[in-house]
Structures are given as C-alpha cells and as structure tokens.
Design a protein around this motif. Sequence first.
Motif, short mmCIF file in Angstrom:
data_model
loop_
_atom_site.label_atom_id
_atom_site.label_comp_id
_atom_site.label_asym_id
_atom_site.label_seq_id
_atom_site.Cartn_x
_atom_site.Cartn_y
_atom_site.Cartn_z
N TYR A 171 -1.79 -27.99 98.47
CA TYR A 171 -0.80 -28.29 97.46
C TYR A 171 0.05 -29.46 97.93
O TYR A 171 0.53 -29.45 99.05
N ASP A 172 0.19 -30.48 97.09
CA ASP A 172 0.88 -31.69 97.58
C ASP A 172 2.22 -31.96 96.88
O ASP A 172 2.74 -33.04 96.95
N GLY A 173 2.75 -31.01 96.17
CA GLY A 173 4.03 -31.24 95.50
C GLY A 173 3.84 -31.29 93.99
O GLY A 173 4.69 -30.89 93.24
N ILE A 174 2.69 -31.79 93.55
CA ILE A 174 2.42 -31.82 92.11
C ILE A 174 1.07 -31.20 91.80
O ILE A 174 0.92 -30.42 90.88
N ASN A 175 0.08 -31.51 92.63
CA ASN A 175 -1.27 -31.04 92.35
C ASN A 175 -1.70 -29.90 93.27
O ASN A 175 -1.32 -29.85 94.42
N ASN B 4 -5.04 -28.30 94.94
CA ASN B 4 -6.42 -28.69 95.21
C ASN B 4 -7.16 -27.56 95.91
O ASN B 4 -6.66 -27.01 96.89
N THR C 9 -0.15 -40.21 96.43
CA THR C 9 -0.73 -38.96 96.89
C THR C 9 -1.54 -38.30 95.79
O THR C 9 -2.59 -37.75 96.04
N THR C 10 -1.03 -38.39 94.58
CA THR C 10 -1.71 -37.64 93.54
C THR C 10 -3.02 -38.29 93.13
O THR C 10 -3.92 -37.64 92.65
N HIS D 294 5.29 -36.85 85.30
CA HIS D 294 4.79 -36.92 86.68
C HIS D 294 3.76 -35.85 86.99
O HIS D 294 2.87 -36.04 87.80
N PHE D 295 3.92 -34.68 86.35
CA PHE D 295 2.94 -33.61 86.54
C PHE D 295 1.67 -33.91 85.74
O PHE D 295 0.58 -33.55 86.14
N GLN E 92 4.08 -24.40 91.42
CA GLN E 92 3.68 -24.34 92.82
C GLN E 92 2.87 -23.08 93.03
O GLN E 92 3.32 -22.13 93.67
N MET F 15 7.83 -24.23 88.82
CA MET F 15 7.57 -25.61 89.21
C MET F 15 6.09 -25.82 89.52
O MET F 15 5.73 -26.68 90.30
N ILE G 172 4.66 -40.82 95.05
CA ILE G 172 4.10 -39.63 94.41
C ILE G 172 2.71 -39.95 93.92
O ILE G 172 1.76 -39.22 94.15
N LEU H 66 12.26 -34.89 88.82
CA LEU H 66 11.29 -34.22 89.66
C LEU H 66 11.32 -34.97 90.98
O LEU H 66 11.04 -36.16 91.03
N ASN I 213 10.04 -32.00 96.01
CA ASN I 213 10.16 -30.88 95.07
C ASN I 213 9.90 -29.53 95.74
O ASN I 213 10.66 -28.58 95.60
N ARG I 214 8.81 -29.46 96.48
CA ARG I 214 8.44 -28.20 97.09
C ARG I 214 9.50 -27.72 98.07
O ARG I 214 9.91 -26.56 98.06
N PRO J 186 -1.33 -37.40 86.48
CA PRO J 186 -2.49 -37.28 87.38
C PRO J 186 -3.62 -36.45 86.77
O PRO J 186 -4.77 -36.65 87.12
N LYS J 187 -3.29 -35.55 85.88
CA LYS J 187 -4.31 -34.69 85.28
C LYS J 187 -4.85 -35.28 83.98
O LYS J 187 -5.73 -34.70 83.37
N ALA K 84 -5.66 -36.93 94.99
CA ALA K 84 -5.88 -35.51 94.72
C ALA K 84 -6.94 -35.33 93.64
O ALA K 84 -7.42 -36.29 93.06
#
Lengths: 271, 444
Positions: free
Chosen positions: A24-28, A30, B14-15, B118-119, A237, A235, B11, B427, B431-432, B122-123, B18
Amino acid sequence: MALVLLLFFGVPLLVVVAFSFFDYDGINTNPAFVWANYAELFGSKVTLALYLKTLYFAAIVWVITLLIGFTVSYFLVFHVRSVLWQMGLFLLCTVPFWTSNIIRMISWIPFLGRNGIFNQALMGAGITHEPLEFLLFSDFAVIVAYVHLFTLFMIVPIFNSMARIDRSLIEAARDGGSSGGRIIWEIVVPLSKTGIALGSIFVITLVMGDFFVVKVMSGSHSASVAMAMSNQIAMVQYPPAAASAVLLLIIVSLMVAAILRVVDVRKELAR
Amino acid sequence: MTDKPQDESSINATTTEAGTPASDGRRKFLKTAALTAGAAGAGMIDGFPLVWSQTTKDIKLVQVGGSYSAIKEIAEQATKDLGFKVEMQTAPHDALLNRLLTQPQSIDIADIEYFFQHFLLPKGTLHPMEAKRIKLWDKVVPIFSKGEYPDGRKVSTQGVLPFEVQYLEKPGDKKFATKPTEYITGIPTVYNADTLGIRPDLAKRKIESWAELLNPEWKGKTSIVSVPGIGIMDAAMAIEARGDLKYKDKGNMTKEEIDKTIEILIKAKKAGQFRAFWGTFDESVNLMAAGETVVQSMWSPAVTAVRSRGIPCFYAPLKEGYRAWASCIAPMAHLKGPKLDAAYEYINWYMSGWQAGFIAKQGYYSSVPEMAKKFMTEDEYGFWYEGKAAKGDIKDPYGNLMEKAGAVRDGGAFWDRMGKVACWNTLMDENRYMVSKWNEFLAS
C-alpha cells in the motif's frame, strides 16, 4: 450448509486475510506479500491503547449486563409464578427492541446533554448547581448506551437455561436447610452457566466489534479498535485495516474459545 | 497564501509505478474504446441534436455524491428538461470513495470533492472531458479554470487547490497538467468557504481568529470535525493562528508537522478543550443548537440550520481566512456512446443555471454564478452573492425561512469570502501516517 458457510464466510475472510498482506503506497493497493501492515500494527503503541480501551469497555459492560441479566432472569423464573406473567414480562424486556438501536442510542444524547432533561432535573431539584458535563460525550455515556443496547442479549440465554432448572432441586436444597445465597451460588449459577456463557459471548463480541456507539456517544473522544479500522477504510487504506481486522478476529476468537473452555456449551445444550 | 511548486508530482510518481501491468493494459483498452465511442457520439450531437431520442429515452444516468450536492430536485428538473432520466444517490464521503474505486460500474456521474481526483486518476476511474464540448467552460469562475482571482492574484495552493487537479494534457495521463488544456477532469458543482460557527449569545464577545478553537476560555465548549483529513486542517488553522507552529503547507504536512499538530491536539483534548468531535452535518447542528458548543468548525448551511431554529449562530469571518472546499462532477470512464453524450448534455444543463440557483439558496456557490441570476430574484442574488442586505425575507429552495429582511450574509459577498481562502480540503502525501496519528489522537 457447508457451502453457504464457505461462500459467505470462508471466502470473504480469505479475501480479508489476503488484503492484510497487500502492499500500500498511500493511494493505491497493490497485490503483494508483505508483512509491513502487521509490522506497523504491532509496532504502534496506538494498537495497544486501542485494545486496552476496547477491553476496558468490554469488561465493564460485561459485568453490568451480566448482573442485570442474571437478576432479571432470576426474578422472571423463580419469583413470577404464572407462566402467562412470565412470558408477558419477558416480552416486555424486548419492547425497546421494537425501535431501531440507533434511535435508542441517539435518544440518550438530548437526555444526557449539558442542557438535557437529566441535568435540568438535577438542577431543578437543587441536587447540583452546574450541569454535569461527564454525562455525555464520555466513557460514561458509551457504557450507558452499551448496557442499554446489549442487556437483552444476556437476559435471553440466561432466562432460557434458568427455565430448564428442575424446581424440585431447589426445593430439596431448601428442605435440606440451604440458605438462599447458597442455592443461587451452588445450584442456579452452575445450572445457568450455558446461558451465561452464551450471553457473555454475545455481549463481548458486540462490544469488541463496535465503532458506532463509541463514536456517537463519546463524541469521538474515545476510540475503539473497530473505529480506527473504520477511519482507515474511509481513506481507502484497505491493507492496514485488513491486518487490524485479522488481529481483532484472532483476539475475539481467543476470548470466545476461553469462554467455551470454561463452559462446554455443546455438552450442556445437549443435556 | 504562498505560491509553491507542486508537490503532487511525488504522489503521481509513486502511483504511476503502481498497479499491475495486466490491469493497466485492460484499463487502457477500455478507456480508448470509450474515447473512440465518445468522439463518434460528439459528431452526432452537433449534426442532429436529439435525433437519437429513441435510445436517449431509455438512458438513465446515476449520479452519486454527498447529500449537499446530489439533490433529488436537481435530478427531477434535469429529467424534465433533458428527456432522459437522471437519478441521484447520496453517499457519505468515505462510502462514495470506496464505491468509486471498487464498484465504478454502479455510478455514471461521479460527484466528488476535488481532492478525490488524486485517488481516481491513477485508476482511470473518470472520463476526461473535452473542454470544447463544455459550452460554458470559459465562463467558469477563474479559481478553478486558472487558479487565480479575477484580478490576477494567485489562489492559495495550500491543500488541494482544484486548479491543480483540473486539467490533463491528454486522456490516459497519470499526471495532472499544470496549465489549462483541452481536457477537464471535473466541472465544479458546489463549493464554499468554511470557517467557525459561533453562538454569539454564549460567547458574548467578538471572535476573530481560528485560535479561539484552542482558547482555554472555551474549555469543553469547542468542537472540530472528526474526519481526519479535514479535522487536522481545522486544527492546523487554529495552531498556526495561535502562533505555535508555522506550516509550510497545512494541506500537505510533513511527518514532523503532523507529529507536532497531534501532540498539541492531544494536550488540548486531555485538558478537556473539546466537547465532542462531530461527524455529520446534523451532529454539528445539534451540538451548536443544544448549547454543547460555543465555538466550532462548521459548514455554512449548518449555521443557517441552527439559526432557523431561532437560535443565534454566526459564521465568523476570521482574519486568517477560510478553509475552502469544492466538489465537481465528471462522467465515469465506463460511459460510452449515447450514454456518454447524454452525460455531456447533462453536464451542460447542470452549468446552465437551474442547479446554481437552487444551491445558492442553500448558501453554496456554483461554477458559473451569473447563470444563477435567471433562477433567483434580484434580492436573493444580492443577498447570497453580492453581500447586500436582504430587502425581503430570504427562503431556502423548499420555501423555509432562512433569513429575515435586512439580514446580510456573514462574511459578505462572493469575492469577500472566496477571495480569502487560506487552504483547501486535501489529501496529504503523508495520508497514511496522518490517519494513524489521528487514530492515536482519538485513542488518547
């Protein structure tokens, strides 16, 4: 039956377990096999704090609901003579359950609030001069709501197993000169332990898995394990939430196993 | 209001890496297919408007969004005006985000906060719209289309400024464009500038700074929102106003900044500063109305809701400025052919004024304010947008009294409010980490 269980319980559970190892990278999220989610879970002092808090609620609520549940059942079984009255009063216990449990919980808020009915009554009666602040948005409020919501889950199984106790046993004990206390402790409690065990399982698992009551009644002042999970899911996660869910599942399973070890419910029920 | 280089690149970097190659490929294929179909459809629209009405009649667009923007009446009016069915479904933020990512097929029109982009980018969840098919795009408030005010001043980039996620160089890009292009990620729908709600009868003095949230004078009588990403911003506004910390970007804190913020919050919580943390609109209204709180972060219509119960409540313009948020709509990537055309048509309708007039009467702003004029009285427009004193009673879209004649909107005119944005809903890169620290704060 086995198929239903596999499909609706086994498969989703496997998915949760699989997700708990995803990266998990903060948004995605995998697909992967990493221990990072667990490392973070066990490495964080928040986890311990959350579990202590949740266990604290579970313990207090368990004791209170057990006392109330046992007393109410005892009264219904041994003091109410007519079966009609017995069933009538038993049904009365379930009346609050005719409304949604969200409404039952939320109605405590105007009651316990700073300018709520209870505070106004206390001040009106001259008992207090300032509104009591601890009544709402506090651990107290959470426990009140839990007890209100979950006591029935204790009453039903205990009532059920008490009702099966052979009255002649109690009469014999009384004839033999036993005191009331000794009868309860040596006859009623051992013979209702199946109900106590089942009720305890209901109450403890309900409290351990709750996030909504804690959130609303504590005004988010307190947290629970499930509430932290819900914050993570909000979020998206998923992996850390899944890891947390797996840990909770293991801990709750251990608690249930411990209860079942003390009381062999299956054997008792077959009796 | 600093103008800083974009942090989103990290961001996105990295995405982009992914996502498995397999799913990427499939997504690309779907998107190309959707685009070709969309382009074909576009030609049809220009040539023969509504000729395909046979298929059009059967089209149903499902819009899913927050309760404040996915409003049933808007769908009913659109259905009446457009000749195909529009349906609204509401979902809270978190449920909406989860649904967009896990069941995109169940949604046709995404109605989201800008930072969701932002979420979703990438998708490839959303269909990047062609600017030339959006008739009123050049009339959209420049905060969104250019990232600046009409006088050319730059808008604060703390948090996710909508402009930063507004454009794509080309469909399929995994990075947002840094300047206006031909591809739009979303159309602004409702937005507002948020600040603190005050009970003037209980506060008994002027409240002029976010720092009041942490002022011991209001011990046990303040509240902030319990949504992690937004609650921490409200807290940051207060902390910065009190002078404890100077953030580089409140909307994109570093780990140290998060640590310090949470540390201050835990201290305040232990001292009993907060009465509660609210999670929903109704909770915030009830806390204020019941006198549980005196100073609290709130939404504008929530303040009005308190006031409409006959309880004084004031939406204080503060010297540090507002925390702004903005929602947008966009077609989902799985739409194609006539359905995608219908989506474009709906979006053009959405911007044409009816929706703007409706939500303005609830205190929200819309993409092209002047279009709202047609659907509001001069007095209403004057009150909500121009900061003028109401000549008659001001009512909400349902006919309930909101303000009496003579009232002036708290904070004043549109540009007096939107012109003082200090930061945007966000965001964070961290975030995490932020969510786990927020959980620590709640558990403390």
